[in-house]
Design a protein around this motif. Structure first.
Motif, mmCIF file in Angstrom:
data_model
loop_
_atom_site.group_PDB
_atom_site.id
_atom_site.type_symbol
_atom_site.label_atom_id
_atom_site.label_comp_id
_atom_site.label_asym_id
_atom_site.label_seq_id
_atom_site.Cartn_x
_atom_site.Cartn_y
_atom_site.Cartn_z
ATOM 1 N N VAL A 6 0.865 -1.185 0.000
ATOM 2 C CA VAL A 6 0.000 0.000 0.000
ATOM 3 C C VAL A 6 0.895 1.225 0.000
ATOM 4 C CG1 VAL A 6 -1.793 1.268 1.230
ATOM 5 C CG2 VAL A 6 -1.741 -1.217 1.354
ATOM 6 N N SER A 7 0.667 2.133 -0.953
ATOM 7 C CA SER A 7 1.494 3.339 -0.980
ATOM 8 C C SER A 7 1.163 4.183 0.243
ATOM 9 C CB SER A 7 1.213 4.133 -2.255
ATOM 10 O OG SER A 7 0.011 4.843 -2.120
ATOM 11 N N GLU A 8 2.089 5.000 0.646
ATOM 12 C CA GLU A 8 1.906 5.796 1.863
ATOM 13 C C GLU A 8 0.856 6.889 1.674
ATOM 14 O OE1 GLU A 8 3.502 5.608 5.154
ATOM 15 O OE2 GLU A 8 3.509 3.616 4.294
ATOM 16 N N ALA A 37 -15.392 -1.676 3.014
ATOM 17 C CA ALA A 37 -14.417 -0.764 2.405
ATOM 18 C C ALA A 37 -13.298 -1.529 1.697
ATOM 19 C CB ALA A 37 -13.828 0.144 3.480
ATOM 20 N N ARG A 38 -12.968 -1.084 0.487
ATOM 21 C CA ARG A 38 -11.831 -1.631 -0.255
ATOM 22 C C ARG A 38 -11.043 -0.460 -0.845
ATOM 23 N NH1 ARG A 38 -13.183 -5.317 2.251
ATOM 24 N NH2 ARG A 38 -13.681 -7.462 1.630
ATOM 25 N N LEU A 39 -9.732 -0.543 -0.730
ATOM 26 C CA LEU A 39 -8.864 0.468 -1.333
ATOM 27 C C LEU A 39 -8.461 -0.026 -2.721
ATOM 28 C CD1 LEU A 39 -6.898 2.955 -1.278
ATOM 29 C CD2 LEU A 39 -5.233 1.442 -0.196
ATOM 30 N N ILE A 40 -8.743 0.781 -3.746
ATOM 31 C CA ILE A 40 -8.365 0.425 -5.117
ATOM 32 C C ILE A 40 -7.247 1.384 -5.534
ATOM 33 C CG2 ILE A 40 -9.188 0.015 -7.471
ATOM 34 C CD1 ILE A 40 -10.820 -1.575 -5.449
ATOM 35 N N THR A 41 -6.058 0.856 -5.814
ATOM 36 C CA THR A 41 -4.932 1.723 -6.176
ATOM 37 C C THR A 41 -4.956 2.035 -7.668
ATOM 38 O OG1 THR A 41 -3.469 -0.134 -6.644
ATOM 39 C CG2 THR A 41 -3.516 0.661 -4.367
ATOM 40 N N ALA A 42 -4.072 2.947 -8.060
ATOM 41 C CA ALA A 42 -3.989 3.348 -9.474
ATOM 42 C C ALA A 42 -3.646 2.142 -10.361
ATOM 43 C CB ALA A 42 -2.941 4.439 -9.633
ATOM 44 N N GLU A 43 -2.939 1.156 -9.776
ATOM 45 C CA GLU A 43 -2.585 -0.039 -10.557
ATOM 46 C C GLU A 43 -3.700 -1.080 -10.508
ATOM 47 O OE1 GLU A 43 -0.324 0.676 -7.664
ATOM 48 O OE2 GLU A 43 0.229 2.326 -8.991
ATOM 49 N N ASP A 44 -4.863 -0.662 -10.002
ATOM 50 C CA ASP A 44 -6.017 -1.569 -9.906
ATOM 51 C C ASP A 44 -5.804 -2.727 -8.939
ATOM 52 O OD1 ASP A 44 -8.094 -0.470 -11.143
ATOM 53 O OD2 ASP A 44 -7.868 -1.476 -13.065
ATOM 54 N N THR A 46 -6.420 -4.275 -5.225
ATOM 55 C CA THR A 46 -7.465 -4.115 -4.208
ATOM 56 C C THR A 46 -6.905 -4.500 -2.848
ATOM 57 O OG1 THR A 46 -9.083 -4.744 -5.872
ATOM 58 C CG2 THR A 46 -9.828 -4.777 -3.606
ATOM 59 N N PHE A 47 -7.133 -3.626 -1.852
ATOM 60 C CA PHE A 47 -6.637 -3.897 -0.503
ATOM 61 C C PHE A 47 -7.782 -3.944 0.503
ATOM 62 C CE2 PHE A 47 -3.018 -2.065 -2.701
ATOM 63 C CZ PHE A 47 -1.979 -2.897 -2.319
ATOM 64 N N LEU A 48 -7.637 -4.829 1.468
ATOM 65 C CA LEU A 48 -8.616 -4.973 2.559
ATOM 66 C C LEU A 48 -8.352 -3.938 3.641
ATOM 67 C CD1 LEU A 48 -8.295 -8.854 2.937
ATOM 68 C CD2 LEU A 48 -10.170 -7.642 1.840
ATOM 69 N N PRO A 49 -9.370 -3.628 4.463
ATOM 70 C CA PRO A 49 -9.164 -2.657 5.551
ATOM 71 C C PRO A 49 -7.972 -3.013 6.451
ATOM 72 C CG PRO A 49 -11.483 -3.114 5.310
ATOM 73 C CD PRO A 49 -10.764 -4.053 4.380
ATOM 74 N N SER A 50 -7.754 -4.298 6.698
ATOM 75 C CA SER A 50 -6.640 -4.706 7.562
ATOM 76 C C SER A 50 -5.299 -4.272 6.981
ATOM 77 C CB SER A 50 -6.652 -6.219 7.774
ATOM 78 O OG SER A 50 -6.621 -6.882 6.525
ATOM 79 N N GLU A 51 -5.287 -3.979 5.671
ATOM 80 C CA GLU A 51 -4.035 -3.591 5.008
ATOM 81 C C GLU A 51 -3.884 -2.079 4.858
ATOM 82 O OE1 GLU A 51 -3.525 -7.373 2.024
ATOM 83 O OE2 GLU A 51 -5.206 -6.021 1.669
ATOM 84 N N PRO A 232 -17.259 -10.418 -1.266
ATOM 85 C CA PRO A 232 -17.673 -9.026 -1.535
ATOM 86 C C PRO A 232 -17.362 -8.667 -2.990
ATOM 87 C CG PRO A 232 -16.435 -9.188 0.525
ATOM 88 C CD PRO A 232 -16.273 -10.505 -0.167
ATOM 89 N N GLN A 233 -18.326 -8.023 -3.644
ATOM 90 C CA GLN A 233 -18.199 -7.700 -5.073
ATOM 91 C C GLN A 233 -18.326 -6.182 -5.287
ATOM 92 O OE1 GLN A 233 -17.592 -10.028 -7.260
ATOM 93 N NE2 GLN A 233 -18.635 -11.940 -6.763
ATOM 94 N N PRO A 234 -17.738 -5.650 -6.373
ATOM 95 C CA PRO A 234 -17.834 -4.208 -6.619
ATOM 96 C C PRO A 234 -19.226 -3.735 -7.059
ATOM 97 C CG PRO A 234 -16.555 -5.281 -8.355
ATOM 98 C CD PRO A 234 -16.829 -6.326 -7.318
ATOM 99 N N THR A 235 -20.078 -4.686 -7.491
ATOM 100 C CA THR A 235 -21.456 -4.310 -7.852
ATOM 101 C C THR A 235 -22.412 -5.385 -7.347
ATOM 102 O OG1 THR A 235 -21.344 -5.472 -9.960
ATOM 103 C CG2 THR A 235 -20.757 -3.148 -9.998
#
Length: 239
Positions: A6-8, A37-44, A46-51, A232-235
């Motif tokens: 995960v980028s800072e 909640a899911r973090l989606i980075t510019a490189e697509d 996907t990160f979990l909240p724990s991350e 969990p799905q995006p839609t």
């Protein structure tokens, strides 16, 4: 996925809701969705909240994240008559302004009673007076409250069951140990009886295998959630 990936610079704008169905086992239909909640980075990636949550907490953006998740989920389901819920943390519970903000979003919301907030049993037990006040405010606005991870930590939840909560979610470990452990069996049976007497819905969570689902089906539990149904799905199929 390693946390270091995960980028800072985590932006709240890159955090989106993913939707996991909670199934009605009697009708085999979706009862409601939990928005996660899911973090989606510019490189697509996907990160979990724990991350990524530690970064949000470090930057003191917890309230902003909860509000963003709530608003995005509310927008997504605004014109779809499906119940949904988001999670809030103990830190959110301590923040009265956040409750006011969330409730203000529901003033012109269609059927606000289909919206619920999930809070962990541990947070509720740690702050019983705040929990009581929170539940009362939510009940006035028609917002439901679910108690999450019930049974994960020991504690007397009887007092919380006497509050106006809509449902509880049983920690996954309870179901997997139910048949082997008499103490777990007593705990679950007692809890189910208390919930039935108070018309509180019970969800078995973390049902990841057919074997676990079989165990749930033997119990008087109407609702379940887990990978055996869907990750969990995006839609959702409703969009």
């Amino acid at each position: 996925m390693p946390i270091r990936a995960v980028s800072e610079t985590v932006s709240i704008n890159n955090i989106v809701p993913y939707f996991q169905p909670i199934m009605d086992l009697r009708s085999n239909r979706v009862w409601r969705y939990e928005c996660l909640a899911r973090l989606i980075t510019a490189e697509d990636k996907t990160f979990l909240p724990s991350e990524f949550l530690y970064l949000i907490e470090r930057e003191q953006h917890v309230k902003a994240l909860t509000e963003a998740m709530f608003c995005q989920s509310a927008r997504y389901f605004r014109h779809v008559q499906v119940p949904w819920s988001i999670n809030i943390s103990a830190r959110d519970l301590l923040n009265e302004n956040l409750t006011t903000t969330l409730l203000s979003h529901l003033i012109d919301y269609p059927n606000p009673e289909r919206v619920s907030i999930e809070i962990s049993a541990a947070s509720a037990l740690t702050h019983p007076e705040l929990m009581q006040a929170f539940v009362e405010r939510c009940a006035e606005a028609g917002l439901g409250v679910f108690l999450d991870n019930v049974g994960e930590n020991p504690g007397n939840i009887n007092a919380i069951l006497n509050m106006q909560i809509k449902g509880i979610k049983l920690a996954g470990g309870l179901i997997s140990h139910y048949e082997q452990d008499d103490a777990v069996q007593d705990y679950v049976d007692n809890l189910l009886a208390l919930c039935k007497a108070r018309a509180i819905s019970v969800v078995a969570e973390h049902i990841e295998t057919d074997l676990l689902l079989e165990s749930v089906n033997k119990l008087p539990i109407q609702y379940a959630q887990g990978y055996v149904f869907s990750p969990p799905q995006p839609t959702t199929p409703h969009h």
